[in-house]
Scaffold this motif. Structure first.
Motif, PDB file in Angstrom:
ATOM      1  N   ALA A   1       0.836  -1.213   0.000  1.00  0.00           N
ATOM      2  CA  ALA A   1       0.000   0.000   0.000  1.00  0.00           C
ATOM      3  C   ALA A   1       0.867   1.258   0.000  1.00  0.00           C
ATOM      4  CB  ALA A   1      -0.940  -0.005   1.204  1.00  0.00           C
ATOM      5  N   ALA A   2       1.927   1.263   0.800  1.00  0.00           N
ATOM      6  CA  ALA A   2       2.824   2.423   0.836  1.00  0.00           C
ATOM      7  C   ALA A   2       3.505   2.611  -0.514  1.00  0.00           C
ATOM      8  CB  ALA A   2       3.867   2.251   1.945  1.00  0.00           C
ATOM      9  N   PHE A   3       3.950   1.530  -1.122  1.00  0.00           N
ATOM     10  CA  PHE A   3       4.578   1.643  -2.442  1.00  0.00           C
ATOM     11  C   PHE A   3       3.569   2.021  -3.524  1.00  0.00           C
ATOM     12  CE2 PHE A   3       8.341  -0.608  -0.721  1.00  0.00           C
ATOM     13  CZ  PHE A   3       9.297   0.293  -1.173  1.00  0.00           C
ATOM     14  N   LEU A   4       2.328   1.597  -3.356  1.00  0.00           N
ATOM     15  CA  LEU A   4       1.295   2.023  -4.299  1.00  0.00           C
ATOM     16  C   LEU A   4       1.141   3.544  -4.254  1.00  0.00           C
ATOM     17  CD1 LEU A   4      -1.778   0.373  -5.479  1.00  0.00           C
ATOM     18  CD2 LEU A   4      -2.209   2.521  -4.340  1.00  0.00           C
ATOM     19  N   LEU A   5       1.158   4.109  -3.063  1.00  0.00           N
ATOM     20  CA  LEU A   5       1.079   5.570  -2.919  1.00  0.00           C
ATOM     21  C   LEU A   5       2.327   6.241  -3.499  1.00  0.00           C
ATOM     22  CD1 LEU A   5      -0.501   5.763   0.642  1.00  0.00           C
ATOM     23  CD2 LEU A   5      -1.623   6.263  -1.549  1.00  0.00           C
ATOM     24  N   ALA A   6       3.485   5.600  -3.351  1.00  0.00           N
ATOM     25  CA  ALA A   6       4.712   6.137  -3.962  1.00  0.00           C
ATOM     26  C   ALA A   6       4.585   6.130  -5.477  1.00  0.00           C
ATOM     27  CB  ALA A   6       5.922   5.321  -3.517  1.00  0.00           C
ATOM     28  N   GLN A   7       4.054   5.031  -6.034  1.00  0.00           N
ATOM     29  CA  GLN A   7       3.890   4.948  -7.490  1.00  0.00           C
ATOM     30  C   GLN A   7       2.897   5.985  -7.995  1.00  0.00           C
ATOM     31  OE1 GLN A   7       5.996   3.378  -9.078  1.00  0.00           O
ATOM     32  NE2 GLN A   7       6.753   1.956  -7.556  1.00  0.00           N
ATOM     33  N   LEU A   8       1.818   6.190  -7.246  1.00  0.00           N
ATOM     34  CA  LEU A   8       0.848   7.226  -7.626  1.00  0.00           C
ATOM     35  C   LEU A   8       1.500   8.605  -7.600  1.00  0.00           C
ATOM     36  CD1 LEU A   8      -2.380   5.996  -5.807  1.00  0.00           C
ATOM     37  CD2 LEU A   8      -1.999   6.096  -8.278  1.00  0.00           C
ATOM     38  N   SER A   9       2.344   8.843  -6.610  1.00  0.00           N
ATOM     39  CA  SER A   9       3.050  10.129  -6.530  1.00  0.00           C
ATOM     40  C   SER A   9       3.973  10.315  -7.728  1.00  0.00           C
ATOM     41  CB  SER A   9       3.861  10.211  -5.234  1.00  0.00           C
ATOM     42  OG  SER A   9       3.015  10.090  -4.107  1.00  0.00           O
ATOM     43  N   TYR A  10       4.728   9.269  -8.067  1.00  0.00           N
ATOM     44  CA  TYR A  10       5.597   9.351  -9.244  1.00  0.00           C
ATOM     45  C   TYR A  10       4.770   9.543 -10.522  1.00  0.00           C
ATOM     46  CZ  TYR A  10      10.059   8.263  -6.987  1.00  0.00           C
ATOM     47  OH  TYR A  10      11.206   8.315  -6.235  1.00  0.00           O
ATOM     48  N   ALA A  11       3.622   8.866 -10.598  1.00  0.00           N
ATOM     49  CA  ALA A  11       2.769   9.015 -11.783  1.00  0.00           C
ATOM     50  C   ALA A  11       2.298  10.466 -11.933  1.00  0.00           C
ATOM     51  CB  ALA A  11       1.572   8.063 -11.690  1.00  0.00           C
ATOM     52  N   VAL A  12       1.880  11.070 -10.824  1.00  0.00           N
ATOM     53  CA  VAL A  12       1.457  12.480 -10.860  1.00  0.00           C
ATOM     54  C   VAL A  12       2.624  13.352 -11.306  1.00  0.00           C
ATOM     55  CG1 VAL A  12       0.749  14.442  -9.412  1.00  0.00           C
ATOM     56  CG2 VAL A  12      -0.402  12.232  -9.179  1.00  0.00           C
ATOM     57  N   LEU A  13       3.787  13.075 -10.803  1.00  0.00           N
ATOM     58  CA  LEU A  13       4.973  13.843 -11.166  1.00  0.00           C
ATOM     59  C   LEU A  13       5.287  13.705 -12.661  1.00  0.00           C
ATOM     60  CD1 LEU A  13       6.910  15.699  -9.768  1.00  0.00           C
ATOM     61  CD2 LEU A  13       8.280  13.739  -9.095  1.00  0.00           C
ATOM     62  N   PHE A  14       5.243  12.474 -13.177  1.00  0.00           N
ATOM     63  CA  PHE A  14       5.489  12.279 -14.609  1.00  0.00           C
ATOM     64  C   PHE A  14       4.415  12.952 -15.451  1.00  0.00           C
ATOM     65  CE2 PHE A  14       8.196   8.520 -13.441  1.00  0.00           C
ATOM     66  CZ  PHE A  14       9.353   8.995 -14.044  1.00  0.00           C
ATOM     67  N   SER A  15       3.179  12.959 -14.971  1.00  0.00           N
ATOM     68  CA  SER A  15       2.101  13.567 -15.752  1.00  0.00           C
ATOM     69  C   SER A  15       2.327  15.062 -15.956  1.00  0.00           C
ATOM     70  CB  SER A  15       0.742  13.312 -15.095  1.00  0.00           C
ATOM     71  OG  SER A  15       0.593  14.088 -13.917  1.00  0.00           O
ATOM     72  N   ARG A  16       3.078  15.676 -15.074  1.00  0.00           N
ATOM     73  CA  ARG A  16       3.394  17.102 -15.206  1.00  0.00           C
ATOM     74  C   ARG A  16       4.323  17.364 -16.403  1.00  0.00           C
ATOM     75  NH1 ARG A  16       2.254  19.977 -10.422  1.00  0.00           N
ATOM     76  NH2 ARG A  16       3.885  21.477 -10.868  1.00  0.00           N
ATOM     77  N   TYR A  17       4.952  16.292 -16.906  1.00  0.00           N
ATOM     78  CA  TYR A  17       5.870  16.398 -18.043  1.00  0.00           C
ATOM     79  C   TYR A  17       5.320  15.647 -19.261  1.00  0.00           C
ATOM     80  CZ  TYR A  17       9.094  18.097 -14.509  1.00  0.00           C
ATOM     81  OH  TYR A  17       9.669  18.815 -13.499  1.00  0.00           O
ATOM     82  N   TRP A  18       4.018  15.454 -19.303  1.00  0.00           N
ATOM     83  CA  TRP A  18       3.352  14.701 -20.366  1.00  0.00           C
ATOM     84  C   TRP A  18       3.714  15.269 -21.729  1.00  0.00           C
ATOM     85  CZ3 TRP A  18       0.581  10.444 -21.261  1.00  0.00           C
ATOM     86  CH2 TRP A  18      -0.202  10.385 -22.413  1.00  0.00           C
ATOM     87  N   GLN A  19       4.072  14.374 -22.644  1.00  0.00           N
ATOM     88  CA  GLN A  19       4.452  14.812 -23.979  1.00  0.00           C
ATOM     89  C   GLN A  19       3.524  14.241 -25.049  1.00  0.00           C
ATOM     90  OE1 GLN A  19       8.675  15.272 -24.544  1.00  0.00           O
ATOM     91  NE2 GLN A  19       8.505  14.325 -26.551  1.00  0.00           N
ATOM     92  N   GLY A  20       2.742  13.249 -24.715  1.00  0.00           N
ATOM     93  CA  GLY A  20       1.798  12.695 -25.682  1.00  0.00           C
ATOM     94  C   GLY A  20       1.881  11.192 -25.774  1.00  0.00           C
ATOM     95  N   ILE A  21       0.780  10.595 -26.214  1.00  0.00           N
ATOM     96  CA  ILE A  21       0.659   9.141 -26.259  1.00  0.00           C
ATOM     97  C   ILE A  21       1.615   8.507 -27.269  1.00  0.00           C
ATOM     98  CG2 ILE A  21      -1.198   9.055 -27.981  1.00  0.00           C
ATOM     99  CD1 ILE A  21      -1.278   6.951 -24.845  1.00  0.00           C
ATOM    100  N   LEU A  22       2.021   9.258 -28.274  1.00  0.00           N
ATOM    101  CA  LEU A  22       2.908   8.693 -29.290  1.00  0.00           C
ATOM    102  C   LEU A  22       4.381   8.882 -28.969  1.00  0.00           C
ATOM    103  CD1 LEU A  22       0.936   9.667 -32.509  1.00  0.00           C
ATOM    104  CD2 LEU A  22       0.974   7.483 -31.304  1.00  0.00           C
ATOM    105  N   ASN A  23       4.677   9.561 -27.878  1.00  0.00           N
ATOM    106  CA  ASN A  23       6.067   9.749 -27.486  1.00  0.00           C
ATOM    107  C   ASN A  23       6.682   8.397 -27.101  1.00  0.00           C
ATOM    108  OD1 ASN A  23       8.384  11.332 -26.813  1.00  0.00           O
ATOM    109  ND2 ASN A  23       7.863  11.076 -24.657  1.00  0.00           N
ATOM    110  N   ARG A  24       7.753   8.041 -27.755  1.00  0.00           N
ATOM    111  CA  ARG A  24       8.480   6.789 -27.472  1.00  0.00           C
ATOM    112  C   ARG A  24       7.547   5.577 -27.499  1.00  0.00           C
ATOM    113  NH1 ARG A  24      10.772   9.824 -22.283  1.00  0.00           N
ATOM    114  NH2 ARG A  24      12.285  11.172 -23.249  1.00  0.00           N
TER     115      ARG A  24
END
Length: 193
Positions: free
Chosen positions: A62-85
């Motif tokens: 559960a703690a790591f799930l919250l860490a992954q959600l935090s990282y996901a939110v952080l990556f979403s701030r740098y979203w470049q698009g579905i076709l990127n890589r």
């Protein structure tokens, strides 16, 4: 003579020291919303380390799930698009589907939490791949995190991996270092622009 409980207490402390050092490195940077999210991811990761060291598997997940959600939110701030890589995204999706296929028959009562975690870490990985952050640090960090968690899942649910602690912890610490380095690099680049 040193009692076993002191040795166990010392071992969990050793396990979270690298994450604590990363927290201190991030705290030295200028305050920002991204920095706060990164700190949250690291704190949840440290809590997960501690809980897993204390054999609290579900709470650790559960703690790591919250860490992954935090990282996901952080990556979403740098979203470049579905076709990127997209080729890397396709490989990641196929890998996660393969892991799900391998794990489901062996999960028993833990099927729902483990599948939720797999979905969350896959989303984090895809957001990392599809971000504008450099592959060399942040994206590879996310991939190493997925590899580390895959070692944990295989070791716990499928078969014992020889030297499992070495494989799990080395990929995990590399992942965290690369994630933090990638985000700090992105912050530095934004300041220079």
């Amino acid at each position: 003579m040193v009692s076993l409980s002191y040795v166990v207490d010392f071992l969990w402390l050793l396990k979270i020291i690298p994450i604590a050092l990363l927290v201190f490195a991030v705290l030295k940077t200028e305050p920002s919303p991204s920095r706060n999210i990164l700190l949250l991811a690291l704190v949840f990761s440290g809590c997960g380390d501690l809980l897993l060291a204390l054999d609290e598997f579900i709470f650790g997940v559960a703690a790591f799930l919250l860490a992954q959600l935090s990282y996901a939110v952080l990556f979403s701030r740098y979203w470049q698009g579905i076709l990127n890589r997209w080729p890397l995204s396709l490989v990641l999706i196929l890998f996660m589907l393969g892991m799900t296929w391998l794990l489901i028959p062996n999960l028993g009562e833990l099927q729902l939490p483990v599948i939720a975690y797999l979905f969350t870490i896959a989303a984090m990985g895809l957001l990392a791949v599809q971000s504008s952050l450099p592959i060399r640090w942040a994206v590879l960090g996310a991939i190493f995190f997925i590899i580390s968690d895959s070692f944990i899942a295989i070791n716990k649910f499928i078969y014992a991996i020889p030297f499992e602690s070495y494989w799990i912890m080395s990929t995990y610490y590399v992942a965290q270092f690369m994630l933090v380095t990638g985000f700090l690099y992105a912050v530095k680049q934004q300041k220079e622009v």
